[in-house]
Design a protein around this motif. Structure first.
Motif, short mmCIF file in Angstrom:
data_model
loop_
_atom_site.label_atom_id
_atom_site.label_comp_id
_atom_site.label_asym_id
_atom_site.label_seq_id
_atom_site.Cartn_x
_atom_site.Cartn_y
_atom_site.Cartn_z
N ARG A 66 -6.16 -0.79 -6.69
CA ARG A 66 -7.29 0.11 -6.43
C ARG A 66 -6.77 1.36 -5.76
O ARG A 66 -5.74 1.33 -5.07
CB ARG A 66 -8.35 -0.56 -5.57
N GLU A 67 -7.47 2.46 -5.97
CA GLU A 67 -7.05 3.73 -5.37
C GLU A 67 -8.25 4.48 -4.84
O GLU A 67 -9.39 4.27 -5.27
CB GLU A 67 -6.32 4.60 -6.39
N ASN A 68 -7.98 5.34 -3.88
CA ASN A 68 -9.04 6.19 -3.34
C ASN A 68 -8.39 7.27 -2.50
O ASN A 68 -7.16 7.41 -2.49
CB ASN A 68 -10.06 5.38 -2.54
N THR A 107 0.85 -1.18 0.00
CA THR A 107 0.00 0.00 0.00
C THR A 107 0.89 1.23 0.00
O THR A 107 1.91 1.28 0.68
CB THR A 107 -0.95 0.02 1.21
N ARG A 123 -6.72 6.37 -12.77
CA ARG A 123 -7.51 5.30 -12.17
C ARG A 123 -7.55 4.08 -13.08
O ARG A 123 -7.50 2.92 -12.61
CB ARG A 123 -8.92 5.81 -11.89
N GLN A 164 -3.07 3.92 -2.76
CA GLN A 164 -3.23 2.84 -3.72
C GLN A 164 -2.82 1.53 -3.05
O GLN A 164 -1.82 1.48 -2.30
CB GLN A 164 -2.34 3.04 -4.96
N ASP A 165 -3.56 0.47 -3.30
CA ASP A 165 -3.21 -0.89 -2.90
C ASP A 165 -2.96 -1.67 -4.18
O ASP A 165 -3.83 -1.74 -5.05
CB ASP A 165 -4.34 -1.54 -2.09
N ILE A 166 -1.77 -2.29 -4.28
CA ILE A 166 -1.38 -2.85 -5.56
C ILE A 166 -0.35 -3.96 -5.38
O ILE A 166 0.26 -4.09 -4.30
CB ILE A 166 -0.82 -1.73 -6.46
N ALA A 199 -6.17 0.30 -12.15
CA ALA A 199 -7.06 -0.85 -12.27
C ALA A 199 -6.48 -1.90 -13.22
O ALA A 199 -6.56 -3.11 -12.95
CB ALA A 199 -8.43 -0.40 -12.76
#
Length: 459
Positions: free
Chosen positions: A105-107, A56, A96, A119-121, A100
């Motif tokens: 995912r991002e927020n 993250t 975004r 972001q978690d990736i 993806a």
């Protein structure tokens, strides 16, 4: 994440270490976190967690609703929305899409004290996150046409989350009365008339004032090597020109001089009450033991099925439909110790209020037992530890402590001191703070009509 932290930490113990590019950098390490600071003032914090091949990445900016002046409430949240509208290099929606397509995912979220983008990736894609964040830190496209559309989105968000939600409406008005002289009086999303009054120049100035490397902390947790993260951070964030951040004086809450009462009328099925008491946070406490004791006190009242409020008021006497107790010691300004409840069907609200006051009086007059004290400590500790199982929760803990100025190093010390809280200290804070002169009492008065997600409804 635990809801308390410590006051300012002493200066960090640091050692010189050579960066991956043979540049000298101040690096502080404990058994969990490695620290690096870029020449432009940006701080990098890395915690290695090799349990799974994910990472993250979180950028924490030290600005939120408590920094906002009158007339601009909610502008930090508005800018958070606009940060997803793109740059010349990555137009609106492209960032975004890239995240993806790489399985991530991002927020983002805005709070009273900070604004965070994350972001978690998968671990090998971390550099993508750095490239995107570094670009929008300095190259954000703030287009007035896009802004006008996004303003409508935020106004609709406010309508759904606050105007049509009786609980949220009560809490918003409670804060406006409970906090007389600090920024927590204003809602994070902002007052509607302020949202309607922003200009694109207001947003550009807020972006210029606060979005700078010197005001940002990058937190990375996951299956990475600290040295590799530092190298990537230097590559993408290092070239950004450093500049000083706008100075913001910390507002101080005035000493309460007596009880405050308010009523809020809204469409709802049941009345709700909030009894809030003015208390310090770890950032403001003169005695830094008090926030620990207040945290235990909240747990005694309402931590789990065996807590006093649940066992006595909900199940035992059946006076309350539900209860809740909140205390946020992780705040840069003074806080509130708040008790929430709604009467059970057919119960007079005055009887519920009297029962809650009776429980408070009992805590002020009689020491809690060692058995109860130890049970509550174990519950609070277990909850905090379980919450930190994910890499994103670990990063959030680090980022919040660091951004508030409390120091990421404090985590271990916090748990040690929390376990040392005594029954006498719990009684002392109950006697000192849960008193009439420090009380703000808010009551939701139900009005006839359909209520959207009224208390007691099932979704």
């Amino acid at each position: 994440m635990f809801t308390a932290s410590c006051q300012s930490i002493k200066a960090e113990q640091k050692k010189k270490s050579e960066s991956p590019k043979s540049e000298q950098a101040d690096v502080a390490e404990n058994k969990k976190v490695a620290e690096f600071k870029l020449d432009n003032g940006m701080k990098i914090l890395v915690k290695e967690d090799h349990r799974s091949p994910i990472v993250t990445s979180q950028i924490w900016y030290r600005v939120g609703s408590s920094y906002e002046p009158a007339g601009l409430t909610g502008i930090s949240h508005m800018l958070e929305h606009m940060m997803f509208k793109g740059t010349n290099k990555f137009p609106s929606g492209l960032a975004r899409k890239i995240i993806a397509e790489n399985g991530g995912r991002e927020n983002a979220f805005t709070s009273r004290d900070h604004t965070v983008y994350y972001q978690d990736i998968e671990k090998s894609r971390l550099e993508i996150c750095f490239e995107l964040e570094a670009d929008r830190m300095v190259n954000l496209t703030l287009d007035d046409k896009e802004f006008q559309k996004e303003r409508l989105v935020v106004l609709e968000e406010r309508r759904m989350r606050t105007e049509d939600n009786p609980n949220a409406k009560l809490y918003e008005r409670f804060n406006a009365v409970a906090f007389l002289s600090n920024g927590y009086a204003n809602p994070v999303i902002g007052w509607q008339h302020d949202i309607e009054g922003y200009t694109i120049d207001d947003l550009k100035q807020w972006y210029q004032d606060w979005y700078t490397p010197h005001n940002a902390t990058l937190v990375v947790v996951g299956d990475v090597k600290a040295a590799d993260v530092f190298q990537l951070a230097q590559k993408h964030f290092g070239p950004i020109k450093g500049r000083s951040v706008k100075q913001s004086k910390k507002s101080v809450e005035v000493q309460p001089l007596g009880r405050k009462d308010l009523q809020v009328k809204a469409k709802a099925q049941l009345p709700i009450i909030i009894a809030g008491y003015a208390v310090p946070s770890f950032s403001t406490a003169e005695d830094d033991l008090e926030p620990y004791a207040l945290t235990v006190l909240a747990g005694v009242m309402d931590a789990g099925a065996g807590s006093r409020f649940t066992s006595r008021l909900v199940r035992g006497k059946e006076l309350a439909a539900w209860t809740g107790v909140g205390y946020n010691s992780l705040a840069r300004l003074d806080s509130q110790f708040s008790i929430w409840s709604s009467p059970a069907h057919g119960v007079d609200i005055e009887d519920l209020k009297a029962a809650i006051n009776g429980e408070i009086n009992d805590l002020q007059q009689t020491l809690i037992s060692e058995e109860e004290l130890n049970r509550v400590k174990a519950q609070v500790m277990a909850s905090a530890i379980y919450e930190l199982d994910s890499v994103s929760a670990q990063a959030r803990e680090i980022g919040e402590l660091e951004t508030l100025g409390l120091g990421w190093e404090f985590v271990d010390e916090y748990y040690q001191r929390f376990k040392q809280v005594t029954a006498e200290q719990v009684q002392a804070v109950a006697q000192k703070y849960l008193v009439e002169d420090r009380l703000t009492f808010a009551q939701l008065i139900p009005e006839k009509g359909d209520a959207q997600q009224a208390v007691g409804d099932k979704k």
